[in-house]
Design an enzyme around this catalytic site. Sequence first.
Site, PDB file in Angstrom:
ATOM      1  N   MET A   1       0.824  -1.192   0.000  1.00  0.00           N
ATOM      2  CA  MET A   1       0.000   0.000   0.000  1.00  0.00           C
ATOM      3  C   MET A   1       0.868   1.255   0.000  1.00  0.00           C
ATOM      4  O   MET A   1       2.092   1.166  -0.025  1.00  0.00           O
ATOM      5  CB  MET A   1      -0.934  -0.012   1.208  1.00  0.00           C
ATOM      6  CG  MET A   1      -2.014  -1.080   1.134  1.00  0.00           C
ATOM      7  SD  MET A   1      -3.190  -0.948   2.489  1.00  0.00           S
ATOM      8  CE  MET A   1      -4.241  -2.341   2.104  1.00  0.00           C
ATOM      9  N   CYS A   2       0.235   2.391   0.100  1.00  0.00           N
ATOM     10  CA  CYS A   2       0.932   3.672  -0.024  1.00  0.00           C
ATOM     11  C   CYS A   2       1.738   4.008   1.216  1.00  0.00           C
ATOM     12  O   CYS A   2       1.670   3.336   2.236  1.00  0.00           O
ATOM     13  CB  CYS A   2      -0.087   4.781  -0.293  1.00  0.00           C
ATOM     14  SG  CYS A   2      -1.190   4.438  -1.673  1.00  0.00           S
TER      15      CYS A   2
END
Length: 266
Positions: A1-2
């Site tokens: 994910m980010c």
Amino acid sequence: MCQLLGMNCNTPTDIVFSFEGFAKRGGMTDHHSDGWGIAFFEDRACRLLIDSAPSIQSPVADLVRSYPIKSLNVIAHIRKATQGDVNLENCHPFVRELWGRHWVFAHNGNLVDFTHDFRSIYQPVGSTDSEMAFCALLQKLRDAHPQANAQNPPSIAEISKTLSEIVPTIAAHGTFNFCLSNGQALWAHCSTNLYYIVREYPFTTAHLMDADVMIDFSEHTTVDDRVAVIATQPLTDDEVWHKMGEHEFMVFKDGKPCPCCMAQTL
């Protein structure tokens, strides 16, 4: 994910040191390579820089490294796309106006079956779940304070209470790690991974995890300075970072957790 990065201070401070390590995660020390962005507050407005190129390759990131912009609140984001194409309109942070101020939002996670009322004032430009969530959050915040305006906005404590009621309804759709700021405070919510550190006197040295760079903060600060840094993963390997709990919601003001609205588990 980010990857998320936030900074909240009691005096204008640059984020060059933290950003040096953070930017490496955009294609060098991690696989997040679908764009990045950073927003610096200057009173009611923010200076926004975004790029759909990986931060490790971006000339805009080079500008941030070489130009020490000082701010009380900063939010940065490195994207790993889960929803939406890799393009400029889907890069975080996102910016909207509420009560005469810019609001900045960046999200790490994935929201499943999240829908937005397209009759509302706030509309997404891109196609991410993140921007839809930001628009919905601001609309709900606005609706909760119908008498508020630029001359008479809600207090930080009132905003924090309202957000603590709104956030769980969005977080129920999936992973909702985020940083949010209006230039007066910085709100952070953890679903899975979010860490923070408060640096204050007596300042010591710190070494980045993602680059062989060390700084002696005592050479760049005064005894009155205080800085809170929030990140998806710790940025340094020789400091004690505090891991936020699952569903924990925190408010940072003047470089520390805000005493008027202490951390909550939602």
